[in-house]
Design an enzyme around this catalytic site. Sequence first.
Site, PDB file in Angstrom:
ATOM      1  CB  SER A  10      -0.858   0.058   1.263  1.00  0.00           C
ATOM      2  OG  SER A  10      -1.607  -1.095   1.401  1.00  0.00           O
ATOM      3  CG  HIS A  12      -2.222  -0.470  -4.303  1.00  0.00           C
ATOM      4  ND1 HIS A  12      -2.452   0.844  -3.998  1.00  0.00           N
ATOM      5  CD2 HIS A  12      -2.610  -1.167  -3.192  1.00  0.00           C
ATOM      6  CE1 HIS A  12      -2.956   0.934  -2.788  1.00  0.00           C
ATOM      7  NE2 HIS A  12      -3.074  -0.272  -2.285  1.00  0.00           N
ATOM      8  CD  GLU A  20      -2.265   3.745  -6.743  1.00  0.00           C
ATOM      9  OE1 GLU A  20      -2.342   3.083  -5.680  1.00  0.00           O
ATOM     10  OE2 GLU A  20      -2.103   4.967  -6.735  1.00  0.00           O
ATOM     11  CG  ASN A  53      -3.107   4.466   0.504  1.00  0.00           C
ATOM     12  OD1 ASN A  53      -4.243   4.547   0.981  1.00  0.00           O
ATOM     13  ND2 ASN A  53      -2.550   3.309   0.190  1.00  0.00           N
TER      14      ASN A  53
HETATM   15  P1  NAD Z   1      -2.982  -9.830   6.159  1.00  0.00           P
HETATM   16  O1  NAD Z   1      -2.388  -9.581   7.494  1.00  0.00           O
HETATM   17  O2  NAD Z   1      -4.450 -10.121   6.054  1.00  0.00           O
HETATM   18  O3  NAD Z   1      -2.205 -11.043   5.445  1.00  0.00           O
HETATM   19  C1  NAD Z   1      -0.811 -11.125   5.373  1.00  0.00           C
HETATM   20  C2  NAD Z   1      -0.430 -12.591   5.230  1.00  0.00           C
HETATM   21  O4  NAD Z   1       0.989 -12.648   4.963  1.00  0.00           O
HETATM   22  C3  NAD Z   1      -0.679 -13.430   6.496  1.00  0.00           C
HETATM   23  O5  NAD Z   1      -1.469 -14.572   6.170  1.00  0.00           O
HETATM   24  C4  NAD Z   1       0.747 -13.848   6.921  1.00  0.00           C
HETATM   25  O6  NAD Z   1       0.797 -15.151   7.501  1.00  0.00           O
HETATM   26  C5  NAD Z   1       1.495 -13.807   5.587  1.00  0.00           C
HETATM   27  N1  NAD Z   1       2.949 -13.733   5.694  1.00  0.00           N
HETATM   28  C6  NAD Z   1       3.686 -13.061   6.603  1.00  0.00           C
HETATM   29  N2  NAD Z   1       5.007 -13.286   6.367  1.00  0.00           N
HETATM   30  C7  NAD Z   1       5.082 -14.097   5.285  1.00  0.00           C
HETATM   31  C8  NAD Z   1       6.173 -14.697   4.569  1.00  0.00           C
HETATM   32  N3  NAD Z   1       7.430 -14.495   4.910  1.00  0.00           N
HETATM   33  N4  NAD Z   1       5.874 -15.504   3.510  1.00  0.00           N
HETATM   34  C9  NAD Z   1       4.579 -15.747   3.169  1.00  0.00           C
HETATM   35  N5  NAD Z   1       3.522 -15.199   3.817  1.00  0.00           N
HETATM   36  C10 NAD Z   1       3.769 -14.387   4.860  1.00  0.00           C
HETATM   37  O7  NAD Z   1      -2.593  -8.551   5.276  1.00  0.00           O
HETATM   38  P2  NAD Z   1      -3.387  -7.929   4.019  1.00  0.00           P
HETATM   39  O8  NAD Z   1      -4.371  -6.934   4.510  1.00  0.00           O
HETATM   40  O9  NAD Z   1      -3.788  -9.038   3.117  1.00  0.00           O
HETATM   41  O10 NAD Z   1      -2.200  -7.081   3.339  1.00  0.00           O
HETATM   42  C11 NAD Z   1      -1.247  -7.678   2.504  1.00  0.00           C
HETATM   43  C12 NAD Z   1      -0.565  -6.601   1.656  1.00  0.00           C
HETATM   44  O11 NAD Z   1      -1.570  -5.955   0.856  1.00  0.00           O
HETATM   45  C13 NAD Z   1       0.099  -5.486   2.442  1.00  0.00           C
HETATM   46  O12 NAD Z   1       1.266  -5.084   1.762  1.00  0.00           O
HETATM   47  C14 NAD Z   1      -0.936  -4.377   2.449  1.00  0.00           C
HETATM   48  O13 NAD Z   1      -0.366  -3.094   2.581  1.00  0.00           O
HETATM   49  C15 NAD Z   1      -1.524  -4.550   1.069  1.00  0.00           C
HETATM   50  N6  NAD Z   1      -2.887  -4.001   0.888  1.00  0.00           N
HETATM   51  C16 NAD Z   1      -3.852  -4.211   1.830  1.00  0.00           C
HETATM   52  C17 NAD Z   1      -5.140  -3.728   1.610  1.00  0.00           C
HETATM   53  C18 NAD Z   1      -6.244  -3.971   2.625  1.00  0.00           C
HETATM   54  O14 NAD Z   1      -7.304  -3.316   2.518  1.00  0.00           O
HETATM   55  N7  NAD Z   1      -6.076  -4.878   3.572  1.00  0.00           N
HETATM   56  C19 NAD Z   1      -5.454  -3.024   0.431  1.00  0.00           C
HETATM   57  C20 NAD Z   1      -4.451  -2.855  -0.537  1.00  0.00           C
HETATM   58  C21 NAD Z   1      -3.157  -3.352  -0.301  1.00  0.00           C
END
Ligand code: NAD
Length: 297
Positions: free
Chosen positions: A118, A139, A151, A189
């Site tokens: 993000s 993104h 994005e 963002n």
């Molecule tokens: P989340 O916490 O729901 O999921 C993250 C996952 O990554 C977890 O299941 C965790 O076990 C796993 N993980 C951690 N370390 C790891 C590794 N070394 N190898 C493999 N897996 C690993 O997080 P999320 O909300 O899905 O966010 C993920 C990414 O997406 C982030 O970079 C976030 O900024 C981005 N993002 C999130 C949103 C949102 O609304 N949640 C929107 C756009 C982008």
Amino acid sequence: MKNIVVIGAGTMGNGIAHVFAMNDYAVSLVDISEAALERALATISKNLDRMVKKEKISEAEKAATLSNITTSTSLDEAAANADLVVEAATENIDLKLKIFKQIDAAAPAKAILATNTSSISITKIAAQTSRPDKVIGMHFMNPVPVMKLIEVIRGYATSDEVTAEIMEMSKNLGKIPTEVNDYPGFIANRILMPMINEAIYSLYESVAGVEEIDTVMKLGMAHPMGPLQLADFIGLDVCLSILNVLHDGFGNPKYAPCPLLVNMVTAGYLGRKTGEGFYKYEKGSKEVVISSRFQKK
Ligand code: NAD
């Protein structure tokens, strides 16, 4: 491109796997946690059921989508055959830099490496690899199967060819890709977070209450959700960390996070995920109730 590796099976990873698999790509979904992988498959199956019920897809298409997904806890094994890796692991810079070093060593030299971050610099992530021209931001928006936008963020060294390939592929997923350059917060963002921060400042300075601020933005600007409710939905910790990226990246005080946001995060009031932020959330209830801390006395 045929073989897609999705790293991280959380909120975003399961949605990204869902969308690629529905469009006939072979998806390998990787997480360090077996439980996260099981939860992701259950979520994808439930979301596909909903699409079957709404007659958007058939039972056969649901089965075909699920059969396109395999899961793994070994990034090295999954990456060995990858055409494209989409990283969607936890938003933590040290973790992402480590993961990209590892993928760069494990994936074929021709593979494109994308991140769903993000706010972390694509250029910084790319600099960890021996192929910065093939590193790019993809993104996706939450919830991924529903939201149309991707994005697409070009790092400083991302090539024209790789950008064109990812733009084309995003269209093949039924999405609308929008190309932006790699500066703090990208576009989504950089514009959204100052608006949320300003809404929190308006509350902090008692210009208006939670209900008034969200009502003005919903009814006046036709936003589907007010900024305070949206902040709760995103997670107040996530909002704070993105504001810190903007503040550090531009060195401009206009991005300084509101002290009320900092206090709420420090105290563990993170919004929907912890049950309370600007609003209070009861399990199983969709009613919108303002937190007692912000109700008028
Ligand atoms: P989340 O916490 O729901 O999921 C993250 C996952 O990554 C977890 O299941 C965790 O076990 C796993 N993980 C951690 N370390 C790891 C590794 N070394 N190898 C493999 N897996 C690993 O997080 P999320 O909300 O899905 O966010 C993920 C990414 O997406 C982030 O970079 C976030 O900024 C981005 N993002 C999130 C949103 C949102 O609304 N949640 C929107 C756009 C982008």
